[in-house]
Design a protein around this motif. Sequence first.
Motif, PDB file in Angstrom:
ATOM      1  N   VAL A 152       3.457   2.090  -3.286  1.00 54.81           N
ATOM      2  CA  VAL A 152       2.525   2.647  -2.302  1.00 54.81           C
ATOM      3  C   VAL A 152       1.139   2.748  -2.921  1.00 54.81           C
ATOM      4  CG1 VAL A 152       4.335   3.907  -1.108  1.00 54.81           C
ATOM      5  CG2 VAL A 152       3.092   5.020  -2.960  1.00 54.81           C
ATOM      6  N   LEU A 153       0.138   2.853  -2.056  1.00 52.91           N
ATOM      7  CA  LEU A 153      -1.265   2.858  -2.482  1.00 52.91           C
ATOM      8  C   LEU A 153      -1.905   4.230  -2.315  1.00 52.91           C
ATOM      9  CD1 LEU A 153      -2.396  -0.549  -0.899  1.00 52.91           C
ATOM     10  CD2 LEU A 153      -1.526  -0.114  -3.203  1.00 52.91           C
ATOM     11  N   ASP A 154      -1.113   5.276  -2.392  1.00 52.97           N
ATOM     12  CA  ASP A 154      -1.663   6.624  -2.220  1.00 52.97           C
ATOM     13  C   ASP A 154      -2.758   6.979  -3.218  1.00 52.97           C
ATOM     14  OD1 ASP A 154       0.055   8.614  -0.215  1.00 52.97           O
ATOM     15  OD2 ASP A 154       1.114   6.798  -0.827  1.00 52.97           O
ATOM     16  N   ALA A 231       1.805  -2.836  11.900  1.00 51.90           N
ATOM     17  CA  ALA A 231       1.507  -4.004  11.067  1.00 51.90           C
ATOM     18  C   ALA A 231       0.617  -3.612   9.888  1.00 51.90           C
ATOM     19  CB  ALA A 231       0.836  -5.088  11.908  1.00 51.90           C
ATOM     20  N   PHE A 232      -0.257  -2.625  10.096  1.00 52.97           N
ATOM     21  CA  PHE A 232      -1.138  -2.187   9.011  1.00 52.97           C
ATOM     22  C   PHE A 232      -0.392  -1.334   7.996  1.00 52.97           C
ATOM     23  CE2 PHE A 232      -3.945  -3.098  12.582  1.00 52.97           C
ATOM     24  CZ  PHE A 232      -4.856  -3.952  11.970  1.00 52.97           C
ATOM     25  N   TYR A 233       0.749  -0.742   8.404  1.00 49.80           N
ATOM     26  CA  TYR A 233       1.585  -0.062   7.422  1.00 49.80           C
ATOM     27  C   TYR A 233       2.083  -1.045   6.364  1.00 49.80           C
ATOM     28  CZ  TYR A 233       2.008   3.775  10.841  1.00 49.80           C
ATOM     29  OH  TYR A 233       1.780   4.798  11.724  1.00 49.80           O
ATOM     30  N   MET A 234       2.345  -2.269   6.804  1.00 51.92           N
ATOM     31  CA  MET A 234       2.819  -3.279   5.863  1.00 51.92           C
ATOM     32  C   MET A 234       1.696  -3.743   4.940  1.00 51.92           C
ATOM     33  SD  MET A 234       5.987  -3.573   6.919  1.00 51.92           S
ATOM     34  CE  MET A 234       6.606  -5.138   6.306  1.00 51.92           C
ATOM     35  N   ILE A 235       0.478  -3.793   5.480  1.00 47.43           N
ATOM     36  CA  ILE A 235      -0.668  -4.238   4.686  1.00 47.43           C
ATOM     37  C   ILE A 235      -1.135  -3.148   3.724  1.00 47.43           C
ATOM     38  CG2 ILE A 235      -3.073  -5.023   4.835  1.00 47.43           C
ATOM     39  CD1 ILE A 235      -2.370  -6.121   7.620  1.00 47.43           C
ATOM     40  N   PHE A 236      -1.098  -1.896   4.183  1.00 49.74           N
ATOM     41  CA  PHE A 236      -1.631  -0.774   3.408  1.00 49.74           C
ATOM     42  C   PHE A 236      -0.582   0.335   3.364  1.00 49.74           C
ATOM     43  CE2 PHE A 236      -6.156   0.421   2.257  1.00 49.74           C
ATOM     44  CZ  PHE A 236      -5.782   1.443   1.401  1.00 49.74           C
ATOM     45  N   PRO A 237       0.474   0.180   2.563  1.00 49.44           N
ATOM     46  CA  PRO A 237       1.557   1.180   2.538  1.00 49.44           C
ATOM     47  C   PRO A 237       1.128   2.482   1.859  1.00 49.44           C
ATOM     48  CG  PRO A 237       1.946  -0.520   0.892  1.00 49.44           C
ATOM     49  CD  PRO A 237       0.750  -0.967   1.671  1.00 49.44           C
ATOM     50  N   VAL A 238       1.204   3.572   2.599  1.00 49.03           N
ATOM     51  CA  VAL A 238       0.826   4.901   2.102  1.00 49.03           C
ATOM     52  C   VAL A 238       1.825   5.910   2.663  1.00 49.03           C
ATOM     53  CG1 VAL A 238      -0.994   6.649   2.018  1.00 49.03           C
ATOM     54  CG2 VAL A 238      -1.620   4.237   2.082  1.00 49.03           C
ATOM     55  N   VAL A 239       2.283   6.850   1.834  1.00 49.87           N
ATOM     56  CA  VAL A 239       3.288   7.813   2.287  1.00 49.87           C
ATOM     57  C   VAL A 239       2.703   9.169   2.654  1.00 49.87           C
ATOM     58  CG1 VAL A 239       5.226   6.759   1.074  1.00 49.87           C
ATOM     59  CG2 VAL A 239       3.813   8.454  -0.104  1.00 49.87           C
ATOM     60  N   VAL A 272      -8.615   6.175 -12.411  1.00 49.91           N
ATOM     61  CA  VAL A 272      -8.506   4.817 -11.889  1.00 49.91           C
ATOM     62  C   VAL A 272      -7.173   4.670 -11.158  1.00 49.91           C
ATOM     63  CG1 VAL A 272      -8.454   2.371 -12.468  1.00 49.91           C
ATOM     64  CG2 VAL A 272      -9.944   3.923 -13.736  1.00 49.91           C
ATOM     65  N   PRO A 273      -7.184   4.317  -9.882  1.00 49.34           N
ATOM     66  CA  PRO A 273      -5.937   4.252  -9.115  1.00 49.34           C
ATOM     67  C   PRO A 273      -5.153   2.972  -9.395  1.00 49.34           C
ATOM     68  CG  PRO A 273      -7.764   3.645  -7.706  1.00 49.34           C
ATOM     69  CD  PRO A 273      -8.366   4.038  -9.025  1.00 49.34           C
ATOM     70  N   HIS A 274      -3.869   3.022  -9.107  1.00 52.42           N
ATOM     71  CA  HIS A 274      -3.001   1.860  -9.232  1.00 52.42           C
ATOM     72  C   HIS A 274      -1.804   2.065  -8.316  1.00 52.42           C
ATOM     73  CE1 HIS A 274      -0.117   4.224 -11.631  1.00 52.42           C
ATOM     74  NE2 HIS A 274      -1.195   4.783 -12.161  1.00 52.42           N
ATOM     75  N   PRO A 275      -1.144   0.999  -7.853  1.00 50.40           N
ATOM     76  CA  PRO A 275       0.052   1.166  -7.019  1.00 50.40           C
ATOM     77  C   PRO A 275       1.145   1.896  -7.787  1.00 50.40           C
ATOM     78  CG  PRO A 275      -0.771  -1.091  -6.927  1.00 50.40           C
ATOM     79  CD  PRO A 275      -1.509  -0.416  -8.037  1.00 50.40           C
ATOM     80  N   VAL A 276       1.885   2.737  -7.082  1.00 50.12           N
ATOM     81  CA  VAL A 276       2.969   3.490  -7.711  1.00 50.12           C
ATOM     82  C   VAL A 276       4.266   3.234  -6.960  1.00 50.12           C
ATOM     83  CG1 VAL A 276       1.462   5.301  -8.628  1.00 50.12           C
ATOM     84  CG2 VAL A 276       2.423   5.545  -6.333  1.00 50.12           C
ATOM     85  N   PRO A 277       5.392   3.184  -7.655  1.00 51.44           N
ATOM     86  CA  PRO A 277       6.682   2.977  -6.967  1.00 51.44           C
ATOM     87  C   PRO A 277       7.082   4.225  -6.204  1.00 51.44           C
ATOM     88  CG  PRO A 277       7.011   3.326  -9.322  1.00 51.44           C
ATOM     89  CD  PRO A 277       5.535   3.253  -9.120  1.00 51.44           C
TER      90      PRO A 277
END
Length: 431
Positions: A152-154, A231-239, A272-277
């Motif tokens: 996710v990109l939180d 569809a944007f949930y798939m492009i920009f996954p955020v919880v 600095v942000p990064h994707p997290v599982p």
Amino acid sequence: MLWATAGLVALGFLVALEIAARHYGGVPGPITNQAREVLFPPKPGPLYGGLALMMVVLTWRQRFIAAGFAVGVDAVFVLVRWAVDADVPEGQFFGNGALWAMLGCAVFAITRRTGEERVLLLKGVGLGLLLVAGRKTGDTWLLITAKTRPTVLDPYVAMADHALGNPSWLAGRLLEASGPVSPVLDLVYAQLAVAAVAVALYQLRNVATERRFPRHHLVRTFLLIGLVGPAFYMIFPVVGPIFAYGPGTSGTGGVQWAVADLWPHTPPPITVPHPVPYDGITPRNCMPSLHTAWATTIFIHSRKGPRLLRYAGTFWLTATLGATLGFGYHYGVDLLAGVVFALTIEAALRTYDHGWHRSGVQLVAYGTAVFGALLVSYRYLPMEMAAHPWVYGPLVMLSTASVIYGYVRTTGSWEPKTPPVLRPEPQPEMV
């Protein structure tokens, strides 16, 4: 042809989601779940909401017959389940009758009606079933986002939210201290569809007498937002902050998956942000906030109603914004993206109705550009937004406000002008 095309597109979409649900989650999709509710215990709310929408095409006598049939069928199902001591989920004792009534009206339209009367009745049935299918479709979409987006990109959104002053953290603390306000906001957040049905019923109140649907109504926008938005949930996954920066909620998320346990008392530090599982259960359904988008459309469509409906639309929008932030389901930037998304969808539908008027096309293009710019900035400029909040915060707010202003100005010019009432000139009297 338009309704037939829309029906085929909707059917193809549902088939695709059915296949995806079975492939990614190994669970039934929206078509199977809908078919099961003919016999198995359903959630009654969406079904009776769909029945209420369908009945806008019926006469009062037909409405009483349809409602009586639905209640009678439900009574039989309740008695049978009680007699066999069936295991029924809580809150799902009835609801099958509403689905049977809608299907019965479809059969009645095909076998006993012809011409425009058949078409109108089938449109009503389709409207009711679409509302129910929309709920099933949404559940399937959320499952797909959780299964196909392991990261996710939180952290990116949390950094971008610094530009707005971390409103979710502030709202979370305020709601925590408010006490009795929390249950009200929770009810508003959970029952968004009830407000939508109420506004839609007001807009469609004259269908039975005029024998036609109005050119534009809330249900069109509501369904299109639900169709395009995920569809944007798939492009920009955020919880959401309560999952990524807090304890999560029952059954999903949790501290073990969170970046840090900070929400709502400690805003996240600027790093600095990064994707997290994240887990494979929690939906990635934050960007944009479709709850905000739907509440915005309810507000817009309630403007032409009576005073009570206008007040209700304003309250529902305000309470939804407070709930999405205060419960930690969304960041502030999600809400702004949701407003722009809703206005762009609404503008596109109204522009279509006006024959692709130039001003409408320009508004849709502008709203699309602003929405895309917001998502791009959240993803690729979050550090700049966090480091310069007094620059990017007003810029994000002004860009959203510009779409609101453009929508109000453009659609306002399409409204029919009411000619002024001329006062009769005084006439000379005989003396």
